[in-house]
Design an enzyme around this catalytic site. Structure first.
Site, mmCIF file in Angstrom:
data_model
loop_
_atom_site.group_PDB
_atom_site.id
_atom_site.type_symbol
_atom_site.label_atom_id
_atom_site.label_comp_id
_atom_site.label_asym_id
_atom_site.label_seq_id
_atom_site.Cartn_x
_atom_site.Cartn_y
_atom_site.Cartn_z
ATOM 1 N N ARG A 104 0.850 -1.187 0.000
ATOM 2 C CA ARG A 104 0.000 0.000 0.000
ATOM 3 C C ARG A 104 0.886 1.237 0.000
ATOM 4 O O ARG A 104 1.669 1.440 0.924
ATOM 5 C CB ARG A 104 -0.893 -0.036 1.243
ATOM 6 C CG ARG A 104 -1.942 1.028 1.242
ATOM 7 C CD ARG A 104 -3.058 0.721 2.209
ATOM 8 N NE ARG A 104 -2.625 0.485 3.583
ATOM 9 C CZ ARG A 104 -3.437 0.598 4.631
ATOM 10 N NH1 ARG A 104 -4.689 0.902 4.458
ATOM 11 N NH2 ARG A 104 -2.990 0.371 5.844
ATOM 12 N N THR A 108 -0.661 7.576 -1.226
ATOM 13 C CA THR A 108 -1.919 7.509 -1.993
ATOM 14 C C THR A 108 -2.864 6.422 -1.464
ATOM 15 O O THR A 108 -4.048 6.432 -1.801
ATOM 16 C CB THR A 108 -1.624 7.191 -3.472
ATOM 17 O OG1 THR A 108 -1.007 5.897 -3.530
ATOM 18 C CG2 THR A 108 -0.711 8.231 -4.097
ATOM 19 N N ASP A 203 2.756 -7.144 10.553
ATOM 20 C CA ASP A 203 3.694 -6.881 11.652
ATOM 21 C C ASP A 203 3.443 -7.811 12.825
ATOM 22 O O ASP A 203 4.380 -8.328 13.441
ATOM 23 C CB ASP A 203 3.568 -5.416 12.128
ATOM 24 C CG ASP A 203 4.313 -4.465 11.203
ATOM 25 O OD1 ASP A 203 5.230 -4.922 10.486
ATOM 26 O OD2 ASP A 203 3.974 -3.268 11.198
HETATM 27 N N1 URA Z 1 -3.907 -4.108 6.884
HETATM 28 C C1 URA Z 1 -3.731 -4.528 8.145
HETATM 29 O O1 URA Z 1 -2.848 -5.318 8.425
HETATM 30 N N2 URA Z 1 -4.531 -4.036 9.103
HETATM 31 C C2 URA Z 1 -5.514 -3.166 8.850
HETATM 32 O O2 URA Z 1 -6.232 -2.771 9.771
HETATM 33 C C3 URA Z 1 -5.684 -2.745 7.520
HETATM 34 C C4 URA Z 1 -4.864 -3.226 6.553
#
Ligand code: URA
Length: 209
Positions: A104, A108, A203
């Site tokens: 991501r 943006t 994570d």
């Molecule tokens: N990706 C994630 O790991 N957690 C979220 O809340 C949104 C996207």
């Protein structure tokens, strides 16, 4: 009918609660995602076609059923989707596994492809894409398009938690796919994290923060 299926089984709901707890550590988080994935996959594969075969048990001849028809492939979206394939492929060990890497863009929030390696015969398979979180739905939408572009006709999506916004985005772009989720949360915060969610699933799964 295509659309969203919430797997409201008590075991799934209980395990999602454990996942949400910020005190749940990496090892337990990974185990829970795997267990939840197995339970959701059980539902996502409910419509697999069967054929009757005949075999000999120690007691008698038996007419009995086995899965028939098209083969399956799981396609995790890197990296958090990886945590869902272990549980799912334990149920369907013959399934091939492809990988799609999307990240991501922090500015943006749009998903960008950086990796794609799919089974050569993927067009002959039914595909289940995995990602524990459908947040904005952009990654999910992009991943489904990548799979469709390879000629796959039957695509399902498995996640643990989804947001209303993400489901709207995904089903508007791809009304023909089935989505299997453990729960739909309230919405997204300004950083596009699902609320209340679990935080960053990648994570927490890999201990990177
Ligand atoms: N990706 C994630 O790991 N957690 C979220 O809340 C949104 C996207």
């Amino acid at each position: 009918m295509a659309g969203l299926h919430i797997i409201d089984h008590p075991l799934v709901q209980h395990k999602i609660s454990l996942l949400r707890d910020k005190n749940t550590g990496t090892k337990e988080f990974r185990e829970l995602v795997s267990e939840i994935s197995m339970l959701i996959c059980y539902e996502a594969t409910r419509d697999l076609p069967l054929k009757e075969i005949e075999l000999e048990t120690p007691v008698a001849m038996a007419k009995t059923k086995v899965i028939s028809g098209r083969k399956l492939a799981f396609v995790p979206i890197l990296r958090a989707g990886l945590g869902m394939t272990e549980g799912a492929s334990a149920l369907v060990p013959a399934a091939k596994i492809g990988h799609i890497g999307l990240f991501r863009d922090p500015d943006t929030k749009v998903s960008v492809k950086y990796y794609s390696k799919l089974p050569e015969d993927i067009a002959e398979r039914d595909v289940i894409i995995t990602d524990p979180m459908i947040a904005t739905g952009h990654s999910a939408k992009t991943a489904v398009q990548i799979i469709k572009d390879r000629g796959v006709k039957n695509i399902k999506f498995m996640c643990v938690i989804c947001s209303p916004e993400g489901i709207e985005t995904l089903t508007t772009a791809h009304p023909d796919i089935d989505i299997y989720a453990g729960v739909m949360d309230t919405g997204l915060n300004e950083e596009k994290y699902i609320v209340p969610g679990v935080g960053d699933a990648g994570d927490r799964m890999f201990g990177t923060k």
